[in-house]
Write a protein that holds these residues in place. Structure first.
Motif, PDB file in Angstrom:
ATOM      1  N   PHE A 134       0.836  -1.194   0.000  1.00 33.20           N
ATOM      2  CA  PHE A 134       0.000   0.000   0.000  1.00 33.20           C
ATOM      3  C   PHE A 134       0.880   1.256   0.000  1.00 33.20           C
ATOM      4  O   PHE A 134       1.871   1.321   0.717  1.00 33.20           O
ATOM      5  CB  PHE A 134      -0.876   0.039   1.259  1.00 33.20           C
ATOM      6  CG  PHE A 134      -1.873  -1.081   1.296  1.00 33.20           C
ATOM      7  CD1 PHE A 134      -3.177  -0.884   0.874  1.00 33.20           C
ATOM      8  CD2 PHE A 134      -1.490  -2.341   1.723  1.00 33.20           C
ATOM      9  CE1 PHE A 134      -4.087  -1.922   0.888  1.00 33.20           C
ATOM     10  CE2 PHE A 134      -2.401  -3.384   1.743  1.00 33.20           C
ATOM     11  CZ  PHE A 134      -3.705  -3.175   1.330  1.00 33.20           C
ATOM     12  N   VAL A 135       0.493   2.221  -0.806  1.00 28.66           N
ATOM     13  CA  VAL A 135       1.101   3.545  -0.697  1.00 28.66           C
ATOM     14  C   VAL A 135      -0.043   4.508  -0.451  1.00 28.66           C
ATOM     15  O   VAL A 135      -0.934   4.656  -1.282  1.00 28.66           O
ATOM     16  CB  VAL A 135       1.872   3.942  -1.965  1.00 28.66           C
ATOM     17  CG1 VAL A 135       2.438   5.352  -1.805  1.00 28.66           C
ATOM     18  CG2 VAL A 135       2.991   2.959  -2.241  1.00 28.66           C
ATOM     19  N   HIS A 136      -0.037   5.121   0.728  1.00 27.40           N
ATOM     20  CA  HIS A 136      -1.119   6.023   1.086  1.00 27.40           C
ATOM     21  C   HIS A 136      -0.739   7.459   0.781  1.00 27.40           C
ATOM     22  O   HIS A 136       0.382   7.751   0.402  1.00 27.40           O
ATOM     23  CB  HIS A 136      -1.463   5.874   2.570  1.00 27.40           C
ATOM     24  CG  HIS A 136      -2.024   4.527   2.895  1.00 27.40           C
ATOM     25  ND1 HIS A 136      -3.276   4.143   2.513  1.00 27.40           N
ATOM     26  CD2 HIS A 136      -1.486   3.469   3.547  1.00 27.40           C
ATOM     27  CE1 HIS A 136      -3.494   2.904   2.920  1.00 27.40           C
ATOM     28  NE2 HIS A 136      -2.425   2.469   3.542  1.00 27.40           N
ATOM     29  N   GLN A 137      -1.719   8.328   1.020  1.00 24.53           N
ATOM     30  CA  GLN A 137      -1.507   9.744   0.760  1.00 24.53           C
ATOM     31  C   GLN A 137      -0.270  10.281   1.488  1.00 24.53           C
ATOM     32  O   GLN A 137       0.458  11.096   0.951  1.00 24.53           O
ATOM     33  CB  GLN A 137      -2.730  10.479   1.289  1.00 24.53           C
ATOM     34  CG  GLN A 137      -3.143  11.635   0.464  1.00 24.53           C
ATOM     35  CD  GLN A 137      -4.459  12.169   0.992  1.00 24.53           C
ATOM     36  OE1 GLN A 137      -4.534  12.693   2.097  1.00 24.53           O
ATOM     37  NE2 GLN A 137      -5.498  12.032   0.197  1.00 24.53           N
ATOM     38  N   ASP A 138      -0.040   9.808   2.718  1.00 24.91           N
ATOM     39  CA  ASP A 138       1.093  10.358   3.478  1.00 24.91           C
ATOM     40  C   ASP A 138       2.414   9.667   3.131  1.00 24.91           C
ATOM     41  O   ASP A 138       3.446   9.999   3.699  1.00 24.91           O
ATOM     42  CB  ASP A 138       0.822  10.287   4.978  1.00 24.91           C
ATOM     43  CG  ASP A 138       0.697   8.852   5.467  1.00 24.91           C
ATOM     44  OD1 ASP A 138       1.034   7.927   4.704  1.00 24.91           O
ATOM     45  OD2 ASP A 138       0.250   8.655   6.604  1.00 24.91           O
ATOM     46  N   LEU A 139       2.377   8.698   2.229  1.00 26.92           N
ATOM     47  CA  LEU A 139       3.548   8.019   1.670  1.00 26.92           C
ATOM     48  C   LEU A 139       4.309   7.133   2.659  1.00 26.92           C
ATOM     49  O   LEU A 139       4.941   6.175   2.261  1.00 26.92           O
ATOM     50  CB  LEU A 139       4.531   9.017   1.047  1.00 26.92           C
ATOM     51  CG  LEU A 139       3.958   9.924  -0.042  1.00 26.92           C
ATOM     52  CD1 LEU A 139       5.036  10.876  -0.530  1.00 26.92           C
ATOM     53  CD2 LEU A 139       3.374   9.140  -1.191  1.00 26.92           C
TER      54      LEU A 139
END
Lengths: 362, 533
Positions: free
Chosen positions: B92-97
């Motif tokens: 997973f790569v989320h908005q906050d990286l």
């Protein structure tokens, strides 16, 4: 700097809220837990708020009816001494939670208290200054100590944990210097009379004074813009700044209030003993922290609050007095306060997480 | 391991999930095929993030099954408890990286490995750096592995995060992997995203499957092969990307909601969806009167410097909305913070005829001058997440909520109820904490709280970012209406569609200065041309 604090101590009210990033959780339209307003949630919320006061009552009753302690515990003298001795800690704890509400921990409060009591004794006993004048001077010095804390933490942006440890140690040095490391006794009886000797309904005046300060503070925090702004600063400093709150001024004021209350506590401390010694006051730092955190689990759970602090101080004081009557030695104080601080920080963290969890289920 | 390249890497079948009896996902099915970028679209509250959290193993589905490379996990059940995304080839790569910004790129690459390695083992830094460098090179990301992440540009940070996530996976299981990108580009300017999409393409060519969660049709068109649209918890529509014209997608996204929310104050708002990008023509602006003339009592800024901005002068008339845009680093997005005194700068500012020196400006003084700022970082700067909606709305004017000298909760509640009706904030629950409102409603609350202070100058930074389309319409309508009632607005954005719909004029920045001024008729194309031209 706020982050630096959060890594050390889990602050009630602050921190976690700033870290939840609502844009990443897409809240779905779901009702959380028990709908607000039902009997169930009212009972739950009030039982949480009143748990500590009730526990205090239970502890008092146990010591009252326990054969080993009952005879001494249930006397007016014991009650008077619990309420009297606690009043100093209450005022000191109130001084501590003012900056704590804004996200700053002031470790210098107990050193400030000790310096104030010594200064009062020095002025009154050795320099023959009228006790009332001496008290005013001491409060002014307390305020200056608050300004010093603010300069280091706010202006020079030093983590208040470190800043106030430094200023506190400087105050301890000045205390030893002024007093030549000796106890100064012979403070005007007038002070002891108003603080501890005179009684109203069996309790010393200092108790009513501490109660009054707590009530005034609770009112300011809940109903005056100044109190709300302090809370904003503690919750999310950047948002407060962008909202137009003068963050630096609020924090500075909080440090000064803390300095003044510590000095007042120091005057009361000297009044209780009729003398001042250059070291024993420092041992009040831990009880004050324990009471601040324990108090944040009651009355208004999840945030530092004055009435919670008051209840916590007396709960801890009652416990210790009872244990001492049972025959425990003086080491019980350190065990009890240290243990209470740890438990209080854990419980206040649990309370806060539980409250956040019901908000963030989705 | 199955070698059939037509089999899905991850197959989600009939997933159901409710919270407190309210269904959030209903019979959701999605096939994630190797070599394919699958976009997941949906407005706030459609169940996107719940689905992602189920894939991550954070939530357990109530029923349904997930098949990963042939292994099936059926919910609920004993098998489901073994569903652990960390042990599966899903990253997973989320908005906050999720990067540690004070470590170097190479250190970030090996954080997970170091965490799980025996404590006493020496870390072969030279080899680790070389590994990171070669992974970055393989995907054409020209970043120095010794650079501190904090010093990278935002787009490079996003690319590093993606390469890191994918290489972790590739080591685990070869190429049959799923990379979930949960809006990792939301904070990137549109033109930078292309470089991320190139990287994503590289990954799918390598045989990986990608699930891209997004709000933005432009992104989806740029990179996706297949689109699934979630609406009210159902994976209602699956489209090939070629079939994704805006009318179809908007209809699928909003369904009946579109009618319900169509009451934006601006008549063109609903129709405006169709000319969000490129399609806007002069005809679309015929009904929008330009301010007759530029009032002297508007806003004038002279010789503004600070951050990337060097010597910018501009004026905004009362009632006028001026857009600011440009490439990243051009300074257009720093100007609002300089004019609010949050970022130090210099120059002169005149608001409603009152002159101020920017050098001595701070947020508090800016407020006194009648300036309001809506920052892009809603969670970190825009509002108190834990406080109630009504206290957030009341906070800037806390001194005025007094009855007999005391702060009155009722005064704040009443104010919130009024402004909820005016700005379409739902639900109208004054005591509900800000963080529990959806993105669109949060932004409405932030804008409402500032409009209530009756400012002369409103500074907006990406006001429609991370907001669903219906709320976007409401917001643009509210801002235009507020401007008409006597407010100067500076609107900083990289969303050309929004600039076209919202602004009267657009100023384009390059290298810290205004290089182009665009008047009506505005189109996304002319703005883009000015940015790149």
């Amino acid at each position: 700097m706020a982050e630096a604090i959060e890594t050390n101590v889990e602050a009630p009210g602050g921190g976690s809220a700033a870290r939840t990033d609502p844009s990443r959780h897409e809240p779905v339209e779901v009702r959380h837990g028990v709908p607000a307003g039902t009997m169930g949630s009212l009972v739950a919320s009030w039982s949480e708020r009143l748990a500590l006061p009730l526990l205090w009552l239970v502890v008092s009753l146990v010591f009252t009816f326990l054969p080993a302690t009952g005879a001494h515990f249930a006397t007016l003298a014991t009650f008077g001494s619990i309420f009297g001795a606690g009043a100093v800690t209450v005022v000191l704890t109130l001084g501590l939670i003012v900056p704590a509400l804004g996200g700053d921990y002031d470790l210098s409060v107990a050193y400030n208290l000790t310096l104030s009591s010594i200064l009062l004794a020095e002025l009154n006993v050795n320099l023959h200054v009228n006790i009332a004048v001496a008290a005013v001077i001491v409060v002014a010095v307390g305020a200056i100590a608050g300004v010093a804390n603010a300069i280091v933490s706010v202006k020079f942006k030093v983590d208040p944990f470190i800043a106030t440890l430094g200023t506190g140690t400087v105050m301890a040095g000045i205390t030893l210097w002024v007093s030549h490391s000796a106890t100064i006794s012979g403070i005007s009886v007038g002070l002891s009379n108003i603080v501890v000797t005179d009684r109203w309904i069996g309790l010393p005046i200092e108790f009513y004074f501490a109660l009054g300060v707590a009530l005034v503070m609770a009112f300011v925090l809940a109903y005056l813009p100044a109190g709300r702004k302090l809370k904003y600063v503690g919750l999310q400093r950047d948002v407060a700044r962008l909202t137009g709150v003068a963050v630096g001024r609020v924090r500075t004021t909080a440090f000064i209030a803390s300095g003044v209350l510590s000095a007042v506590a120091g005057i009361m401390y000297a009044g209780n003993a009729g003398a001042a010694d250059p070291s024993s006051g420092v041992s009040l730092l831990l009880p004050a922290f324990a009471a601040a955190f324990l108090g944040s689990t009651t009355i208004l759970p999840g945030q530092f609050n004055p009435l919670g602090a008051l209840v916590a101080v007396y709960f801890l004081g009652t416990g210790i007095t009872g244990l001492e009557l049972l025959g425990a030695s003086s080491y019980i104080q350190d065990l009890f306060y240290g243990g209470a601080l740890i438990i209080a920080v854990i419980v206040s963290g649990v309370v806060r997480r539980k409250r956040n969890a019901t908000k963030e289920q989705v | 391991m199955p070698t059939d390249c037509t089999a899905a890497v991850v197959e989600v079948v009939d997933i159901n999930k409710s919270f407190n009896g309210i269904p959030v996902l209903r019979d959701v099915c999605i096939d994630l095929m190797p070599g394919e970028v699958h976009a997941l679209l949906g407005v706030n509250g459609s169940g996107k993030s719940t689905l992602i959290k189920i894939l991550a193993g954070y939530h357990q589905a109530d029923s349904g099954r997930i098949t990963v490379n042939g292994t099936t996990f059926t919910f609920p059940g004993a098998q489901a408890s073994r569903y652990d995304a960390k042990a599966l080839p899903i990253a997973f790569v989320h908005q906050d990286l999720g990067l540690l910004s004070d470590l170097t790129v190479a250190e970030n690459f090996h954080v997970r490995e170091i965490v799980s390695a025996p404590t006493g083992r020496l870390i072969p830094w030279r080899r680790k750096r070389a590994e990171a460098a070669s992974a970055l090179r393989a995907y054409g990301v020209g970043v120095d592995p010794n650079e501190t992440v904090r010093r990278l540009s935002p787009v490079d940070r996003a690319r590093v995060a993606i390469v890191r996530a994918y290489t972790d996976l590739a080591e685990l299981t070869g190429s049959r992997t799923l990379l979930v990108l949960d809006e990792p580009t939301v904070f990137l300017p549109v033109e930078d995203r292309q470089r991320v999409w190139e990287l994503v393409r590289g990954i799918t060519e390598h045989g990986g499957a990608v699930l891209l969660v997004s709000h933005d049709l432009v992104d989806v068109r740029a990179v996706a092969d297949v689109v699934t649209i979630l609406r009210d918890g159902r994976a209602g529509t699956k489209l090939a990307v070629e079939a994704c014209d805006e009318a179809t997608v908007v209809a699928a996204l909003l369904g009946e909601r579109r009618v319900a929310h169509g009451s934006a104050p601006e008549p063109a708002a609903t129709g405006g969806l169709h000319r969000q990008r490129g399609a806007a023509g002069p005809a679309g602006h015929g009904s929008r009167p330009l301010p007759a003339r530029r009032h002297a009592d508007g806003v004038v800024a002279d010789n503004v410097r600070g951050g990337q901005v060097r010597d910018v002068s501009l004026s905004v008339a009362t009632g006028e909305i001026v857009g600011l845009t440009g490439l990243p680093g051009s300074g257009y997005d720093e100007l609002p913070y300089i004019l609010y005194g949050h970022v130090p700068g210099s120059g002169r500012l005149s608001v409603g005829g009152r002159r101020t020196s920017i050098q001595t400006l701070n947020p508090q003084r800016a407020r006194a001058e009648g300036i309001a700022l809506v920052p892009a970082d809603r969670a970190g700067q825009g509002a108190f997440a834990a406080l109630s909606a009504s206290e957030n709305v009341g906070a800037p004017s806390i001194d005025s909520h007094k009855r007999h000298g005391c702060v009155s909760a009722k005064s704040m509640t009443d104010q919130f109820t009024r402004c909820a009706a005016q700005y379409g904030i739902t639900p109208v629950e004054p005591t509900k904490p800000f963080s529990l409102f959806s993105g669109g409603n949060q932004q409405k609350i932030v804008i409402a709280k500032w409009l209530l202070t009756d400012p002369h100058l409103l500074l907006l930074h990406e006001p429609t970012q991370g907001v669903d389309i219906a709320s976007k319409n409401d917001l643009i309508g509210s801002i235009r209406q507020a401007a008409q009632s006597g407010l100067a607005v500076l609107w900083c954005s990289t969303d050309q569609g929004d600039l076209v719909r919202g602004c009267d004029r657009v100023l384009v920045f390059r290298d810290g200065a205004i290089t182009t001024e665009l008047d009506q008729p505005l189109t996304a194309d002319t703005i883009l041309e000015a940015i790149y031209g």
